[in-house]
Design a protein around this motif. Structure first.
Motif, PDB file in Angstrom:
ATOM      1  N   THR A 101       0.835  -1.212   0.000  1.00 26.36           N
ATOM      2  CA  THR A 101       0.000   0.000   0.000  1.00 26.36           C
ATOM      3  C   THR A 101       0.866   1.257   0.000  1.00 26.36           C
ATOM      4  O   THR A 101       0.526   2.249  -0.650  1.00 26.36           O
ATOM      5  N   CYS A 102       1.982   1.183   0.685  1.00 23.51           N
ATOM      6  CA  CYS A 102       2.854   2.356   0.802  1.00 23.51           C
ATOM      7  C   CYS A 102       3.885   2.476  -0.315  1.00 23.51           C
ATOM      8  O   CYS A 102       4.317   3.597  -0.614  1.00 23.51           O
ATOM      9  N   THR A 103       4.273   1.378  -0.918  1.00 25.30           N
ATOM     10  CA  THR A 103       5.453   1.425  -1.791  1.00 25.30           C
ATOM     11  C   THR A 103       5.211   1.094  -3.260  1.00 25.30           C
ATOM     12  O   THR A 103       6.026   1.460  -4.104  1.00 25.30           O
ATOM     13  N   ARG A 104       4.154   0.400  -3.582  1.00 26.77           N
ATOM     14  CA  ARG A 104       3.932  -0.013  -4.973  1.00 26.77           C
ATOM     15  C   ARG A 104       3.297   1.107  -5.792  1.00 26.77           C
ATOM     16  O   ARG A 104       2.459   1.862  -5.277  1.00 26.77           O
ATOM     17  N   GLN A 114      -5.277  -5.903  -6.614  1.00 28.69           N
ATOM     18  CA  GLN A 114      -6.498  -5.535  -5.889  1.00 28.69           C
ATOM     19  C   GLN A 114      -7.657  -6.447  -6.278  1.00 28.69           C
ATOM     20  O   GLN A 114      -8.472  -6.837  -5.429  1.00 28.69           O
ATOM     21  N   GLU A 115      -7.740  -6.782  -7.554  1.00 26.50           N
ATOM     22  CA  GLU A 115      -8.800  -7.687  -8.003  1.00 26.50           C
ATOM     23  C   GLU A 115      -8.643  -9.061  -7.354  1.00 26.50           C
ATOM     24  O   GLU A 115      -9.625  -9.671  -6.921  1.00 26.50           O
ATOM     25  N   GLU A 116      -7.418  -9.545  -7.272  1.00 22.23           N
ATOM     26  CA  GLU A 116      -7.181 -10.843  -6.637  1.00 22.23           C
ATOM     27  C   GLU A 116      -7.560 -10.795  -5.158  1.00 22.23           C
ATOM     28  O   GLU A 116      -8.204 -11.718  -4.643  1.00 22.23           O
ATOM     29  N   ILE A 117      -7.175  -9.730  -4.466  1.00 24.59           N
ATOM     30  CA  ILE A 117      -7.552  -9.583  -3.051  1.00 24.59           C
ATOM     31  C   ILE A 117      -9.071  -9.571  -2.928  1.00 24.59           C
ATOM     32  O   ILE A 117      -9.647 -10.228  -2.054  1.00 24.59           O
ATOM     33  N   ALA A 118      -9.728  -8.827  -3.800  1.00 28.79           N
ATOM     34  CA  ALA A 118     -11.189  -8.752  -3.762  1.00 28.79           C
ATOM     35  C   ALA A 118     -11.810 -10.139  -3.901  1.00 28.79           C
ATOM     36  O   ALA A 118     -12.668 -10.542  -3.102  1.00 28.79           O
ATOM     37  N   LEU A 119     -11.373 -10.873  -4.909  1.00 33.47           N
ATOM     38  CA  LEU A 119     -11.950 -12.190  -5.172  1.00 33.47           C
ATOM     39  C   LEU A 119     -11.714 -13.157  -4.020  1.00 33.47           C
ATOM     40  O   LEU A 119     -12.543 -14.039  -3.771  1.00 33.47           O
ATOM     41  N   GLU A 169       0.125  13.698  10.098  1.00 34.45           N
ATOM     42  CA  GLU A 169      -1.244  13.877   9.607  1.00 34.45           C
ATOM     43  C   GLU A 169      -1.321  13.606   8.105  1.00 34.45           C
ATOM     44  O   GLU A 169      -2.259  12.969   7.622  1.00 34.45           O
ATOM     45  N   ALA A 170      -0.340  14.065   7.362  1.00 34.88           N
ATOM     46  CA  ALA A 170      -0.317  13.823   5.907  1.00 34.88           C
ATOM     47  C   ALA A 170      -0.216  12.330   5.616  1.00 34.88           C
ATOM     48  O   ALA A 170      -0.905  11.805   4.723  1.00 34.88           O
ATOM     49  N   MET A 171       0.634  11.621   6.365  1.00 35.48           N
ATOM     50  CA  MET A 171       0.753  10.176   6.172  1.00 35.48           C
ATOM     51  C   MET A 171      -0.552   9.472   6.530  1.00 35.48           C
ATOM     52  O   MET A 171      -0.995   8.558   5.828  1.00 35.48           O
ATOM     53  N   HIS A 172      -1.172   9.913   7.626  1.00 35.71           N
ATOM     54  CA  HIS A 172      -2.407   9.278   8.071  1.00 35.71           C
ATOM     55  C   HIS A 172      -3.533   9.494   7.072  1.00 35.71           C
ATOM     56  O   HIS A 172      -4.289   8.564   6.748  1.00 35.71           O
ATOM     57  N   GLN A 173      -3.658  10.706   6.558  1.00 33.59           N
ATOM     58  CA  GLN A 173      -4.688  10.990   5.559  1.00 33.59           C
ATOM     59  C   GLN A 173      -4.429  10.212   4.268  1.00 33.59           C
ATOM     60  O   GLN A 173      -5.373   9.705   3.636  1.00 33.59           O
ATOM     61  N   ALA A 174      -3.168  10.095   3.878  1.00 32.56           N
ATOM     62  CA  ALA A 174      -2.826   9.329   2.679  1.00 32.56           C
ATOM     63  C   ALA A 174      -3.195   7.855   2.871  1.00 32.56           C
ATOM     64  O   ALA A 174      -3.730   7.208   1.961  1.00 32.56           O
ATOM     65  N   TRP A 175      -2.898   7.319   4.059  1.00 35.12           N
ATOM     66  CA  TRP A 175      -3.257   5.934   4.360  1.00 35.12           C
ATOM     67  C   TRP A 175      -4.769   5.743   4.284  1.00 35.12           C
ATOM     68  O   TRP A 175      -5.261   4.781   3.682  1.00 35.12           O
ATOM     69  N   PHE A 176      -5.514   6.667   4.894  1.00 34.26           N
ATOM     70  CA  PHE A 176      -6.982   6.614   4.893  1.00 34.26           C
ATOM     71  C   PHE A 176      -7.506   6.589   3.459  1.00 34.26           C
ATOM     72  O   PHE A 176      -8.354   5.767   3.096  1.00 34.26           O
ATOM     73  N   LYS A 177      -6.994   7.466   2.618  1.00 29.64           N
ATOM     74  CA  LYS A 177      -7.436   7.508   1.218  1.00 29.64           C
ATOM     75  C   LYS A 177      -7.079   6.224   0.491  1.00 29.64           C
ATOM     76  O   LYS A 177      -7.880   5.693  -0.297  1.00 29.64           O
ATOM     77  N   ALA A 178      -5.883   5.711   0.724  1.00 30.75           N
ATOM     78  CA  ALA A 178      -5.438   4.490   0.048  1.00 30.75           C
ATOM     79  C   ALA A 178      -6.290   3.292   0.457  1.00 30.75           C
ATOM     80  O   ALA A 178      -6.650   2.464  -0.386  1.00 30.75           O
ATOM     81  N   LEU A 181      -9.717   3.711  -1.162  1.00 33.93           N
ATOM     82  CA  LEU A 181      -9.588   3.414  -2.585  1.00 33.93           C
ATOM     83  C   LEU A 181      -9.568   1.901  -2.817  1.00 33.93           C
ATOM     84  O   LEU A 181     -10.256   1.374  -3.705  1.00 33.93           O
ATOM     85  N   GLN A 182      -8.803   1.183  -2.009  1.00 28.17           N
ATOM     86  CA  GLN A 182      -8.709  -0.261  -2.189  1.00 28.17           C
ATOM     87  C   GLN A 182     -10.024  -0.959  -1.857  1.00 28.17           C
ATOM     88  O   GLN A 182     -10.449  -1.859  -2.585  1.00 28.17           O
ATOM     89  N   VAL A 183     -10.675  -0.553  -0.796  1.00 28.84           N
ATOM     90  CA  VAL A 183     -11.952  -1.183  -0.454  1.00 28.84           C
ATOM     91  C   VAL A 183     -12.984  -0.908  -1.546  1.00 28.84           C
ATOM     92  O   VAL A 183     -13.789  -1.789  -1.883  1.00 28.84           O
TER      93      VAL A 183
END
Length: 195
Positions: A101-104, A114-119, A169-178, A181-183
């Protein structure tokens, strides 16, 4: 340092099917979550901050799941007995998910992952990766509900290395958005044509 392969984790497998979600749709979804290049940069820093804390993060998350029988049920036999090997196998991939989530780069290969995780949450592929004899799917409501605990519990870990509050705070907001987005992407197999 090389790490042992993670069973069931095939991010870089060239044979992995492409996601049915296009990169154009990903860009639109990212815009809908206000996910920008600044968030990508903040996640890179977060990846460095979290690199040596992954096991502690997983301890918190697994403690949360383990303390709620209705959540632990998705890692248990149909009769309700937790499956230790299954919990352990998923844990290793979950830890890698934090790093990914942080590096790719959020590109076509990331979309395929993400599709594989979803399935793997749906009746189509849940349990197949690990050969687990567990319940057949995870209801979408829990993927959505997990956005909060997976986000709220991350803040102390992001703050653990002494970065200025604004950067945390910037890292936390970025994590929240990521995570959001994935969900949203993981909801695709549940919603199918309505997605």
């Amino acid at each position: 340092m090389t790490h042992a392969p993670i069973p069931g984790y095939h991010y870089d497998d060239p044979a992995r099917p492409a996601s049915p979600v296009s990169t154009g749709e990903l860009e639109q979804l990212a815009a809908a979550t206000l996910f920008t290049d600044a968030d990508v940069a903040a996640l890179k820093v977060a990846g460095e901050v979290l690199a040596d804390q992954v096991e502690q993060i997983l301890d918190v998350w697994y403690g949360f799941v383990g303390s709620h029988g209705h959540l632990l049920a998705y890692f248990s036999t149909p009769e309700g007995t937790p499956i230790g090997e299954y919990l352990g196998a998923v844990r290793r991939r979950f830890g890698q998910w934090i790093t990914d989530t942080c590096t790719r780069p959020y590109d076509a290969r990331w979309l395929a992952q993400q599709e594989e995780i979803a399935l793997r949450h749906t009746a189509e592929r849940k349990n197949a990766t690990d050969g687990a004899r567990s319940v057949p799917h995870v209801p979408l409501r829990y993927l959505i509900a997990f956005i909060h605990p997976i986000t709220a519990t991350m803040r102390p870990f992001l703050a653990a290395k002494g970065h200025p509050e604004a950067e945390v705070e910037a890292m936390h907001q970025a994590w929240f958005k990521a995570v959001t987005l994935q969900v949203a992407l993981w909801s695709r197999p549940y919603a199918n044509a309505a997605w």
